[in-house]
Design an enzyme around this catalytic site. Structure first.
Site, PDB file in Angstrom:
ATOM      1  N   PHE A 157      -7.738  37.550 -12.569  1.00 58.47           N
ATOM      2  CA  PHE A 157      -7.881  37.087 -13.956  1.00 58.47           C
ATOM      3  C   PHE A 157      -8.066  38.229 -14.943  1.00 58.47           C
ATOM      4  O   PHE A 157      -7.806  38.078 -16.137  1.00 58.47           O
ATOM      5  CB  PHE A 157      -9.103  36.142 -14.065  1.00 58.47           C
ATOM      6  CG  PHE A 157     -10.425  36.863 -14.129  1.00 58.47           C
ATOM      7  CD1 PHE A 157     -10.886  37.371 -15.350  1.00 58.47           C
ATOM      8  CD2 PHE A 157     -11.196  37.083 -12.995  1.00 58.47           C
ATOM      9  CE1 PHE A 157     -12.091  38.064 -15.422  1.00 58.47           C
ATOM     10  CE2 PHE A 157     -12.386  37.770 -13.055  1.00 58.47           C
ATOM     11  CZ  PHE A 157     -12.838  38.269 -14.274  1.00 58.47           C
ATOM     12  N   LYS A 213       2.144  34.777  -8.409  1.00 58.21           N
ATOM     13  CA  LYS A 213       1.105  33.732  -8.480  1.00 58.21           C
ATOM     14  C   LYS A 213      -0.016  34.306  -9.342  1.00 58.21           C
ATOM     15  O   LYS A 213      -0.858  35.062  -8.865  1.00 58.21           O
ATOM     16  CB  LYS A 213       0.605  33.403  -7.067  1.00 58.21           C
ATOM     17  CG  LYS A 213       0.072  31.997  -6.878  1.00 58.21           C
ATOM     18  CD  LYS A 213      -1.116  31.650  -7.730  1.00 58.21           C
ATOM     19  CE  LYS A 213      -2.407  32.234  -7.219  1.00 58.21           C
ATOM     20  NZ  LYS A 213      -3.539  32.057  -8.174  1.00 58.21           N
ATOM     21  N   GLU A 251      -5.481  31.414 -11.574  1.00 60.08           N
ATOM     22  CA  GLU A 251      -5.570  30.080 -12.195  1.00 60.08           C
ATOM     23  C   GLU A 251      -6.479  30.116 -13.426  1.00 60.08           C
ATOM     24  O   GLU A 251      -6.408  29.230 -14.276  1.00 60.08           O
ATOM     25  CB  GLU A 251      -6.081  29.051 -11.171  1.00 60.08           C
ATOM     26  CG  GLU A 251      -7.543  29.169 -10.769  1.00 60.08           C
ATOM     27  CD  GLU A 251      -7.806  30.274  -9.748  1.00 60.08           C
ATOM     28  OE1 GLU A 251      -6.892  31.075  -9.459  1.00 60.08           O
ATOM     29  OE2 GLU A 251      -8.951  30.348  -9.262  1.00 60.08           O
ATOM     30  N   SER A 303     -10.526  40.231  -5.503  1.00 57.80           N
ATOM     31  CA  SER A 303     -11.798  40.601  -4.868  1.00 57.80           C
ATOM     32  C   SER A 303     -11.564  41.072  -3.436  1.00 57.80           C
ATOM     33  O   SER A 303     -10.562  40.714  -2.804  1.00 57.80           O
ATOM     34  CB  SER A 303     -12.733  39.396  -4.874  1.00 57.80           C
ATOM     35  OG  SER A 303     -12.120  38.343  -4.139  1.00 57.80           O
ATOM     36  N   CYS A 306     -11.831  46.766 -12.515  1.00 59.93           N
ATOM     37  CA  CYS A 306     -12.110  47.343 -11.200  1.00 59.93           C
ATOM     38  C   CYS A 306     -12.441  48.830 -11.334  1.00 59.93           C
ATOM     39  O   CYS A 306     -12.894  49.451 -10.392  1.00 59.93           O
ATOM     40  CB  CYS A 306     -10.927  47.148 -10.272  1.00 59.93           C
ATOM     41  SG  CYS A 306      -9.489  48.049 -10.816  1.00 59.93           S
ATOM     42  N   GLU A 334     -20.869  44.207  -6.356  1.00 60.66           N
ATOM     43  CA  GLU A 334     -19.968  44.290  -7.517  1.00 60.66           C
ATOM     44  C   GLU A 334     -20.377  43.169  -8.475  1.00 60.66           C
ATOM     45  O   GLU A 334     -20.153  41.989  -8.196  1.00 60.66           O
ATOM     46  CB  GLU A 334     -18.503  44.112  -7.102  1.00 60.66           C
ATOM     47  CG  GLU A 334     -17.583  44.216  -8.307  1.00 60.66           C
ATOM     48  CD  GLU A 334     -16.110  43.975  -8.006  1.00 60.66           C
ATOM     49  OE1 GLU A 334     -15.788  43.152  -7.140  1.00 60.66           O
ATOM     50  OE2 GLU A 334     -15.275  44.626  -8.661  1.00 60.66           O
TER      51      GLU A 334
HETATM   52  P1  NAD Z   1     -10.112  36.697  -6.805  1.00 64.73           P
HETATM   53  O1  NAD Z   1     -10.089  37.405  -5.494  1.00 64.73           O
HETATM   54  O2  NAD Z   1     -11.060  35.568  -6.965  1.00 64.73           O
HETATM   55  O3  NAD Z   1      -8.665  36.089  -7.148  1.00 64.73           O
HETATM   56  C1  NAD Z   1      -7.507  36.905  -7.095  1.00 64.73           C
HETATM   57  C2  NAD Z   1      -6.309  36.017  -6.788  1.00 64.73           C
HETATM   58  O4  NAD Z   1      -6.472  35.418  -5.495  1.00 64.73           O
HETATM   59  C3  NAD Z   1      -6.134  34.854  -7.773  1.00 64.73           C
HETATM   60  O5  NAD Z   1      -4.766  34.703  -8.053  1.00 64.73           O
HETATM   61  C4  NAD Z   1      -6.680  33.662  -7.001  1.00 64.73           C
HETATM   62  O6  NAD Z   1      -6.099  32.431  -7.391  1.00 64.73           O
HETATM   63  C5  NAD Z   1      -6.324  34.003  -5.570  1.00 64.73           C
HETATM   64  N1  NAD Z   1      -7.220  33.398  -4.578  1.00 64.73           N
HETATM   65  C6  NAD Z   1      -8.521  33.037  -4.744  1.00 64.73           C
HETATM   66  N2  NAD Z   1      -9.017  32.555  -3.595  1.00 64.73           N
HETATM   67  C7  NAD Z   1      -8.028  32.613  -2.679  1.00 64.73           C
HETATM   68  C8  NAD Z   1      -7.946  32.283  -1.286  1.00 64.73           C
HETATM   69  N3  NAD Z   1      -8.981  31.770  -0.630  1.00 64.73           N
HETATM   70  N4  NAD Z   1      -6.771  32.506  -0.652  1.00 64.73           N
HETATM   71  C9  NAD Z   1      -5.718  33.010  -1.307  1.00 64.73           C
HETATM   72  N5  NAD Z   1      -5.741  33.347  -2.625  1.00 64.73           N
HETATM   73  C10 NAD Z   1      -6.892  33.163  -3.300  1.00 64.73           C
HETATM   74  O7  NAD Z   1     -10.343  37.812  -7.930  1.00 64.73           O
HETATM   75  P2  NAD Z   1     -10.610  37.600  -9.474  1.00 64.73           P
HETATM   76  O8  NAD Z   1     -11.981  37.044  -9.660  1.00 64.73           O
HETATM   77  O9  NAD Z   1      -9.471  36.918 -10.099  1.00 64.73           O
HETATM   78  O10 NAD Z   1     -10.572  39.121  -9.986  1.00 64.73           O
HETATM   79  C11 NAD Z   1     -11.686  39.966  -9.990  1.00 64.73           C
HETATM   80  C12 NAD Z   1     -11.686  40.870  -8.774  1.00 64.73           C
HETATM   81  O11 NAD Z   1     -10.474  41.612  -8.729  1.00 64.73           O
HETATM   82  C13 NAD Z   1     -12.796  41.919  -8.821  1.00 64.73           C
HETATM   83  O12 NAD Z   1     -13.350  42.017  -7.541  1.00 64.73           O
HETATM   84  C14 NAD Z   1     -12.068  43.199  -9.204  1.00 64.73           C
HETATM   85  O13 NAD Z   1     -12.693  44.378  -8.778  1.00 64.73           O
HETATM   86  C15 NAD Z   1     -10.770  42.994  -8.505  1.00 64.73           C
HETATM   87  N6  NAD Z   1      -9.724  43.815  -9.080  1.00 64.73           N
HETATM   88  C16 NAD Z   1      -9.323  44.894  -8.366  1.00 64.73           C
HETATM   89  C17 NAD Z   1      -8.369  45.738  -8.874  1.00 64.73           C
HETATM   90  C18 NAD Z   1      -7.932  46.939  -8.092  1.00 64.73           C
HETATM   91  O14 NAD Z   1      -7.003  47.601  -8.532  1.00 64.73           O
HETATM   92  N7  NAD Z   1      -8.554  47.272  -6.983  1.00 64.73           N
HETATM   93  C19 NAD Z   1      -7.790  45.478 -10.117  1.00 64.73           C
HETATM   94  C20 NAD Z   1      -8.203  44.355 -10.819  1.00 64.73           C
HETATM   95  C21 NAD Z   1      -9.186  43.516 -10.288  1.00 64.73           C
END
Ligand code: NAD
Length: 488
Positions: free
Chosen positions: A152, A176, A179, A229, A284, A379
């Site tokens: 997000f 994808k 959401e 994450s 991040c 985090e």
């Molecule tokens: P998230 O892991 O909750 O969601 C990321 C994506 O995974 C979304 O599209 C979500 O719909 C999908 N998803 C969620 N649960 C799932 C499951 N059980 N199975 C498959 N797909 C699933 O992350 P978020 O809250 O959207 O973003 C924040 C996180 O992203 C933070 O931890 C941040 O550090 C990390 N992030 C990392 C980087 C990097 O470059 N390392 C960059 C941006 C964000």
């Protein structure tokens, strides 16, 4: 920050905007808490049909010369720059960023796009005579259908890390979006359609786990890029690789900044405060722990002054959801219970009346945080920095090295030897010297190590080329040779 009408996030399937038949999902603006739009999630059958159409489209797209594919990307760049205000508005509405931050994210995406535009002028293969009359050649060829699952926190920038490169290299790209922030995807999709991208080369599928599983499990999908994450990055990585696919999954972070007494107070104050408050700490690359070595009081004063000036709603955006805001409030309470002192409590910062329903937290500075406590290890993903007092740089590096993540680390100092020591010893994929957010600019690639990344290579820059393509090796002989050798 209110749109005039409800925004829509349909799915892009075979080049057509299609409502998902599984369910509709409301999008709330972090600015006000109000519903500002809806995404519709596809059924499993719609996902499968979309991937078949993406596969069909990949055959013709992948066969085009790269210079032809690149023409679409030139137009895409023009459209993004023309529409940057409109796209930034939608990013801010659904994500809670300030308009300036939303524009900066789009411009970072444009920088990656410009790197993709340059690929047409690189020798993406190579050929040489390996023995008399015999030539070997590398041909970099597309994979077919590739997928990308995005978080997000950067609704335009993170997808733009991969869209330009993967598509320019000849793949059909299945996206994808999160959401929580699905609305920006519609504008990026429209821009690519207007640029002339053939139907099916970009597919957008909304949803949560079910949609992601439908994509990963489909045999047509050859590679999976993920950003989010650590917990989900690891799950997606294990699932995709167990099915024999390549996967590059970027996870969470806990970035440490080492502050030394000789650091310039103005540079440190601005760099460190902007790092933990920018995008309301939801990056991040955000500073999360400040390892304060020795007497650094004047620098900490400068950080606090800058944080005081970073007012919510105008200079700092909102937190993505009510649940995340509550999590941050609890984390601050827990830190205090575990012995931290509150140098600045952002819970006291007030939003104006018309934004009271939004999810706001001002910059929060926790001092005297103990290593190993919740605030030091988790985090938090909000505008909160935990200061851990250290007596020397060895202790600071030990604390930094003990965290399980490995995204970014920085040092603020005027001492070149100390800067070199931290660059060498910090356990992070990206290191900054007097820079709070050490994001490498193109063509240098982006990516962490340890629990911040699962998979090989980086997601942008030169190291991304191997991920989005495969190498074919051609060995050729046209002349009959007098002497027999093992290449006959
Ligand atoms: P998230 O892991 O909750 O969601 C990321 C994506 O995974 C979304 O599209 C979500 O719909 C999908 N998803 C969620 N649960 C799932 C499951 N059980 N199975 C498959 N797909 C699933 O992350 P978020 O809250 O959207 O973003 C924040 C996180 O992203 C933070 O931890 C941040 O550090 C990390 N992030 C990392 C980087 C990097 O470059 N390392 C960059 C941006 C964000």
């Amino acid at each position: 920050m209110r749109p005039n009408e409800q925004l829509k996030a349909p799915n892009l399937i075979g080049g057509e905007w299609v409502e998902g038949k599984e369910k509709s999902f409301d999008v709330h603006s972090p600015y006000t808490g109000e519903v500002v739009g809806q995404a519709t999630f596809p059924t499993a059958q719609q996902v499968a049909d979309a991937l078949s159409l993406a596969h069909e489209a990949s055959v013709e797209w992948g066969a085009k010369p790269i210079k032809e594919r690149t023409q679409v990307m030139f137009k895409f760049r023009e459209i993004l720059l023309r529409d940057i205000e409109k796209i930034a508005q939608v990013v801010s509405v659904e994500n809670g960023k300030t308009i300036g931050e939303s524009k900066a994210g789009i411009m970072k995406g444009v920088e990656v796009l410009e790197y993709a535009l340059s690929l047409q002028n690189l020798d993406l293969g190579g050929r040489m005579e390996v023995s008399r009359g015999v030539q070997c050649e590398y041909r970099r060829i597309p994979l077919g259908v590739v997928a990308s699952i995005t978080p997000f926190n950067f609704p335009a920038m993170v997808p733009m890390w991969t869209i330009p490169i993967a598509i320019t290299l000849g793949n059909s790209y299945v996206w994808k979006p999160s959401e929580k922030t699905p609305l920006t995807a519609t504008l990026i999709g429209e821009a690519l359609i207007e640029a002339g991208l053939p139907k099916g080369v970009l597919t957008i599928l909304h949803g949560q786990k079910e949609t992601v599983d439908g994509i990963i499990e489909n045999e047509k999908v050859k590679a999976v890029g993920f950003v989010g994450s650590t917990k989900i990055a690891q799950l997606v990585y294990m699932k995709a690789t167990s099915l024999g696919k390549r996967a590059l999954c970027l996870g969470g972070a806990k970035n440490h900044i080492i502050l030394l007494p000789d650091a310039d107070a103005d540079i440190a104050g601005q760099g460190i405060a902007d790092s933990f408050t920018g995008c309301a700490g939801q990056r991040c690359m955000a500073a999360s722990v400040l390892l304060a070595v020795g007497s650094v009081e004047k620098q900490i004063e400068a950080i606090k002054k800058r944080a005081d000036e970073t007012t919510i709603c105008s200079k700092m955006g909102a937190i993505i959801t009510k649940e995340q805001l509550e999590f941050l409030h609890e984390a601050i309470d827990q830190a205090v219970k575990e012995g931290a002192t509150l140098l600045r409590d952002g819970r006291n910062d007030q939003a104006p009346d018309d934004l009271k329903g939004g999810y706001w937290l001002g910059p929060t500075i926790l001092d005297n945080v103990k290593p190993g406590t919740h605030a030091a290890m988790t985090e938090l993903f909000g505008p909160v920095i935990s200061i851990i007092r250290c007596s020397n740089i060895t202790e600071a590096l030990e604390i930094e090295n003990a965290n399980p993540y490995g995204n970014a680390a920085s040092v603020f100092t005027n001492n070149g030897a100390m800067a070199e020591l931290v660059s060498n010893k910090a356990k992070a994929g990206m290191v900054g010297v007097n820079i709070g957010v050490p994001v490498p600019r193109e063509p240098f690639s982006f990516g962490g190590i340890e629990d911040s990344k699962f998979g090989h290579g980086d997601i942008t820059g030169v190291h991304s080329l191997d991920f989005w393509t495969q190498m074919k090796k051609i060995t050729v002989k046209w002349e009959k040779q007098k002497d027999q050798n093992w290449m006959s």
